[in-house]
Scaffold this active site. Structure first.
Site, PDB file in Angstrom:
ATOM      1  N   ASP A 122     -30.699  15.999  -4.672  1.00 40.52           N
ATOM      2  CA  ASP A 122     -29.627  16.473  -5.547  1.00 40.52           C
ATOM      3  C   ASP A 122     -29.505  17.985  -5.380  1.00 40.52           C
ATOM      4  O   ASP A 122     -30.452  18.724  -5.655  1.00 40.52           O
ATOM      5  CB  ASP A 122     -29.958  16.163  -7.017  1.00 40.52           C
ATOM      6  CG  ASP A 122     -29.979  14.673  -7.329  1.00 40.52           C
ATOM      7  OD1 ASP A 122     -29.611  13.877  -6.447  1.00 40.52           O
ATOM      8  OD2 ASP A 122     -30.368  14.324  -8.464  1.00 40.52           O
ATOM      9  N   ASP A 147     -34.908   9.975 -12.431  1.00 36.47           N
ATOM     10  CA  ASP A 147     -34.316   8.933 -11.571  1.00 36.47           C
ATOM     11  C   ASP A 147     -34.856   8.986 -10.141  1.00 36.47           C
ATOM     12  O   ASP A 147     -34.616   8.069  -9.360  1.00 36.47           O
ATOM     13  CB  ASP A 147     -32.776   8.989 -11.579  1.00 36.47           C
ATOM     14  CG  ASP A 147     -32.202  10.328 -11.161  1.00 36.47           C
ATOM     15  OD1 ASP A 147     -32.705  11.360 -11.624  1.00 36.47           O
ATOM     16  OD2 ASP A 147     -31.238  10.334 -10.366  1.00 36.47           O
TER      17      ASP A 147
END
Ligand code: ZN
Ligand code: ZN
Length: 278
Positions: free
Chosen positions: A175, A66
């Site tokens: 992340d 992603d």
């Protein structure tokens, strides 16, 4: 002489009509930098007044799909719009070379078609890959970039970046769960952009594969605690998991404000934040 941050994509891996994939544009000192290249990145760049030809570098926090799935679009578009070869530096963690090699293999037929069709396009897409470790990344034109180790295991290695210019600093955390490297990188930053997750909402979904995501993302509360510890001015929430329900912005902001005394920004695609002293 401020640093401008534009959230190009605030989405998570699940497709959403109003949120593109993970990507953030940073403009400072005449330099244009792209952090991650998720779904729809070139469309959102156009909306932010940028095209890939303007990029001085692409920097990847980690190699989850992603965050990189439209990297090929950035490279192809930069190539076909160029009037002469212009190497595009791609910085990323170990593994970036493998990703780019595979991407170039995927692009090879298209490169052949276009070169056969356009006499003036007589070069291949030009990329320089820099697999980097935590530490200084680059220092050009008064813009300094530093990387730190983040913690997104089992994704290893993963990186967070700090961009400094004219006394201002912005952190693109990617992340990660809270960790020492991130704390040090964030110290005193004007803006801290963090991908966040709401465990209270994810736990409601009876799908284990979705619940698995809670152990390697910062919750909103954890992001706020990192921001508070590091003394940052502005916390920007992005890549929200799950995709926020319409009208729930204040709920997300409230969770952060309970732990952080600075400004909290709820990220949407094309949200723009500028460091103070513009
Ligand atoms: Zn990830
Ligand atoms: Zn992600």
């Amino acid at each position: 002489m401020s640093i401008e941050v534009v959230l190009l994509g605030t989405g998570n891996p699940l497709p959403d009509p109003s949120r593109a994939g993970a990507a953030t544009l940073v403009r400072a000192g005449g330099r244009t930098l792209l952090f991650d290249a998720g779904r729809g990145v070139c469309m959102r760049m156009a909306a932010a007044g940028a095209v890939p030809l303007m990029l001085d570098a692409v920097l990847l926090t980690h190699l989850h799909s992603d965050h990189i799935c439209d990297l090929n679009d950035v490279v192809t578009t930069q190539w076909v719009m160029g009037q002469q070869p212009k190497p595009l530096p791609i910085f990323g963690p170990v593994g970036t070379r493998q990703v780019v090699d595979g991407m170039q293999a995927m692009m090879a037929l298209d490169v052949g078609y276009r070169r056969a069709h356009h006499d003036d396009l007589d070069w291949d897409p030009s990329i320089t890959v820099h697999e980097i470790s935590p530490g200084p990344v680059s220092d050009e034109g008064g813009v300094t970039i530093v990387a730190a180790a983040s913690d997104h295991r089992p994704v290893e290695p993963s990186l967070a970046f700090r961009v400094e210019h004219d006394g201002h600093a912005v952190v693109l955390a990617g992340d990660t769960v809270p960790c020492a490297g991130l704390d040090a990188l964030c110290a005193g930053a004007d803006v801290y952009v963090q991908t966040v997750l709401r465990p209270d909402l994810v736990e409601l979904v009876p799908v284990q594969r979705f619940r698995d995501t809670t152990d390697y993302h910062s919750s909103v509360e954890q992001a706020a605690q990192t921001a508070e510890r590091a003394g940052v001015s502005t916390l920007v929430l992005t890549h929200q998991i799950p995709t926020p329900a319409p009208g729930s912005e204040e709920e997300w902001l409230g969770l952060a404000r309970a732990h952080f005394h600075g400004t909290v920004v709820f990220g949407e695609d094309l949200t723009r934040v500028e460091t103070g002293g513009a």
